[in-house]
Motif scaffolding. Structure first.
Motif, PDB file in Angstrom:
ATOM      1  N   UNK A 293       0.854  -1.189   0.000  1.00 16.10           N
ATOM      2  CA  UNK A 293       0.000   0.000   0.000  1.00 16.10           C
ATOM      3  C   UNK A 293       0.889   1.238   0.000  1.00 16.10           C
ATOM      4  N   UNK A 294       0.285   2.390  -0.321  1.00 17.13           N
ATOM      5  CA  UNK A 294       1.024   3.642  -0.362  1.00 17.13           C
ATOM      6  C   UNK A 294       0.522   4.603   0.706  1.00 17.13           C
ATOM      7  N   UNK A 295       1.440   5.361   1.278  1.00 17.62           N
ATOM      8  CA  UNK A 295       1.115   6.430   2.210  1.00 17.62           C
ATOM      9  C   UNK A 295       1.958   7.651   1.862  1.00 17.62           C
ATOM     10  N   UNK A 296       1.325   8.815   1.886  1.00 16.68           N
ATOM     11  CA  UNK A 296       2.034  10.052   1.609  1.00 16.68           C
ATOM     12  C   UNK A 296       2.834  10.481   2.829  1.00 16.68           C
ATOM     13  N   UNK A 297       4.116  10.758   2.646  1.00 13.51           N
ATOM     14  CA  UNK A 297       4.948  11.259   3.736  1.00 13.51           C
ATOM     15  C   UNK A 297       4.807  12.780   3.790  1.00 13.51           C
ATOM     16  N   UNK A 298       4.469  13.287   4.942  1.00 13.91           N
ATOM     17  CA  UNK A 298       4.285  14.724   5.102  1.00 13.91           C
ATOM     18  C   UNK A 298       5.654  15.389   5.238  1.00 13.91           C
ATOM     19  N   UNK A 299       6.129  15.986   4.143  1.00 14.91           N
ATOM     20  CA  UNK A 299       7.427  16.671   4.163  1.00 14.91           C
ATOM     21  C   UNK A 299       7.237  18.169   3.897  1.00 14.91           C
ATOM     22  N   UNK A 300       5.998  18.634   4.048  1.00 13.59           N
ATOM     23  CA  UNK A 300       5.692  20.023   3.732  1.00 13.59           C
ATOM     24  C   UNK A 300       6.202  20.964   4.820  1.00 13.59           C
ATOM     25  N   UNK A 301       7.407  21.441   4.638  1.00 10.84           N
ATOM     26  CA  UNK A 301       7.960  22.467   5.511  1.00 10.84           C
ATOM     27  C   UNK A 301       8.889  23.334   4.678  1.00 10.84           C
ATOM     28  N   UNK A 302       9.272  24.485   5.205  1.00 13.01           N
ATOM     29  CA  UNK A 302      10.083  25.430   4.427  1.00 13.01           C
ATOM     30  C   UNK A 302      11.496  24.919   4.174  1.00 13.01           C
ATOM     31  N   UNK A 303      11.921  23.903   4.919  1.00 15.81           N
ATOM     32  CA  UNK A 303      13.269  23.393   4.726  1.00 15.81           C
ATOM     33  C   UNK A 303      13.286  21.977   4.155  1.00 15.81           C
ATOM     34  N   UNK A 304      12.403  21.099   4.653  1.00 10.10           N
ATOM     35  CA  UNK A 304      12.463  19.685   4.274  1.00 10.10           C
ATOM     36  C   UNK A 304      12.185  19.452   2.796  1.00 10.10           C
ATOM     37  N   UNK A 305      11.037  19.930   2.309  1.00 11.40           N
ATOM     38  CA  UNK A 305      10.664  19.662   0.914  1.00 11.40           C
ATOM     39  C   UNK A 305      11.676  20.231  -0.080  1.00 11.40           C
ATOM     40  N   UNK A 306      12.115  21.497   0.070  1.00 12.93           N
ATOM     41  CA  UNK A 306      13.096  22.027  -0.893  1.00 12.93           C
ATOM     42  C   UNK A 306      14.414  21.250  -0.886  1.00 12.93           C
ATOM     43  N   UNK A 307      14.853  20.785   0.275  1.00 16.68           N
ATOM     44  CA  UNK A 307      16.119  20.056   0.342  1.00 16.68           C
ATOM     45  C   UNK A 307      16.000  18.685  -0.311  1.00 16.68           C
ATOM     46  N   UNK A 308      14.862  18.032  -0.088  1.00 15.07           N
ATOM     47  CA  UNK A 308      14.643  16.731  -0.730  1.00 15.07           C
ATOM     48  C   UNK A 308      14.540  16.903  -2.240  1.00 15.07           C
ATOM     49  N   UNK A 309      13.817  17.930  -2.671  1.00 16.66           N
ATOM     50  CA  UNK A 309      13.686  18.203  -4.105  1.00 16.66           C
ATOM     51  C   UNK A 309      15.054  18.453  -4.735  1.00 16.66           C
ATOM     52  N   UNK A 310      15.875  19.254  -4.068  1.00 12.59           N
ATOM     53  CA  UNK A 310      17.209  19.565  -4.582  1.00 12.59           C
ATOM     54  C   UNK A 310      18.090  18.321  -4.623  1.00 12.59           C
ATOM     55  N   UNK A 311      18.022  17.498  -3.570  1.00 13.70           N
ATOM     56  CA  UNK A 311      18.863  16.305  -3.481  1.00 13.70           C
ATOM     57  C   UNK A 311      18.608  15.359  -4.648  1.00 13.70           C
ATOM     58  N   UNK A 312      17.341  15.046  -4.921  1.00 10.78           N
ATOM     59  CA  UNK A 312      17.014  14.125  -6.008  1.00 10.78           C
ATOM     60  C   UNK A 312      17.243  14.774  -7.374  1.00 10.78           C
ATOM     61  N   UNK A 313      16.933  16.049  -7.489  1.00 12.78           N
ATOM     62  CA  UNK A 313      17.104  16.744  -8.773  1.00 12.78           C
ATOM     63  C   UNK A 313      18.571  16.775  -9.183  1.00 12.78           C
ATOM     64  N   UNK A 314      19.445  17.079  -8.225  1.00 10.05           N
ATOM     65  CA  UNK A 314      20.870  17.140  -8.526  1.00 10.05           C
ATOM     66  C   UNK A 314      21.409  15.778  -8.931  1.00 10.05           C
TER      67      UNK A 314
END
Length: 322
Positions: free
Chosen positions: A33-54
């Motif tokens: 099954x799938x569950x959404x991880x709540x990473x919505x914060x001013x620091x967490x989401x942008x850092x995760x996005x940058x990490x995978x994008x890079x």
């Protein structure tokens, strides 16, 4: 899609405004099954996005040596994406293949610590994009990457030159590596080892190996086909067999048995490896070396250079169309 087309789709996503989302793949009682991880914060989401994008930029977009081939004919090349071209998907990969952001948003529940357990965490689906366009990654989770709250965690305080116990919360160690990427509606594998060992792919591979053995048997190349069937019980050998039927030019071009047998007796690199039945019309596989050589024979791995007239054993072969 070509490598250039894959890169163009990814670049199109990265050139606009996009965010990241992480969905936990949970496994309980053999049910995924799938569950959404709540990473919505001013620091967490942008850092995760940058990490995978890079990482994607480094591994795909800026990788001029990256090659592309079908998973069913995958060879030993390291720097490649392998397009998933099997009709079937193991259940876990089926979740990934069918993932759509427009379906996921608002319909997949958030991970709830009161009802869900990180002990059931099996993998991650990472979405990078907007509601209109995006790319999807699959990342395998390993138990070693989860540090439970009942562990004793020591943190280094360099200023005081001492270690102190860290607060007791569950910790997930997450890095940017991924094993699969979905671009448009196509799935590409970047790590064959993880796919074959951990994502339920072995059953499909063994089935493909059985199909290959059936095709080999129809050619009557072997004195005793049972030897090949017994060898296919070894996963490493079955992995080699599973790719032969789709990748072998011998099957694609319907090369006659007589030509194959004569080639096996005289070709540099093959001559002297095989034994044959009494009339010399069928190959006997009696050693590991002969079995491995037989797979290479079927894969047409023994080639002669038109320029130098030298003979080579080629593992990775990309067809050149004229």
């Amino acid at each position: 899609m070509t490598i250039e087309e894959i890169k163009a789709v990814i670049q199109d996503v990265f050139s606009g405004t996009y965010t990241s989302q992480i969905y936990f793949v949970l496994k309980q009682n053999d049910v995924f099954s799938l569950r959404l991880a709540d990473i919505e914060s001013t620091s967490t989401e942008p850092e995760i996005r940058l990490m995978f994008s890079e990482h994607i930029k480094s591994a795909v977009l800026n990788n001029d040596e990256l090659s592309l081939c079908a998973l069913s004919t995958a060879d030993d090349r390291a720097n490649a994406l392998f397009r998933y071209d099997y009709e079937e998907y193991p259940e876990e990969l089926g979740l990934f293949k069918s993932f759509e952001i427009k379906t996921a948003v608002g319909k997949i529940e958030k991970f709830d610590f009161t009802k869900d357990s990180l002990s059931s965490l099996h993998g991650y689906i990472v979405y990078l994009g907007s509601m209109e366009k995006g790319i999807v990654l699959y990342k395998k989770h390993y138990p070693i990457s989860l540090i439970k709250r009942d562990s004793f965690l020591l943190g280094a305080k360099k200023a005081d030159k001492r270690f102190e116990k860290l607060p007791g919360e569950d910790i997930i160690r997450l890095n940017s590596c991924f094993q699969l990427i979905k671009v448009a509606d196509d799935v590409y594998v970047s790590d064959l080892t993880v796919l074959e060992r951990n994502l339920g792919f072995n059953d499909l591979m063994l089935k493909a190996a059985e199909d290959t053995i059936t095709s080999i048997d129809s050619l009557k190349l072997l004195d005793d086909i049972q030897v090949l069937k017994d060898s296919a019980e070894d996963v490493a050998f079955a992995r080699k067999l599973s790719k032969v039927k789709k990748s072998s030019p011998i099957f694609q071009l319907n090369i006659p048995k007589k030509e194959i047998i004569e080639f096996s007796k005289n070709a540099p690199g093959l001559a002297g490896i095989f034994k044959y039945d009494e009339d010399g019309s069928s190959i006997r596989l009696d050693t590991k070396k002969s079995k491995d050589a037989f797979i290479k024979l079927l894969n047409d791995s023994y080639l002669r250079s038109e320029l130098t007239k030298q003979y080579y054993e080629a593992r990775a072969k990309d067809s050149i169309t004229q």
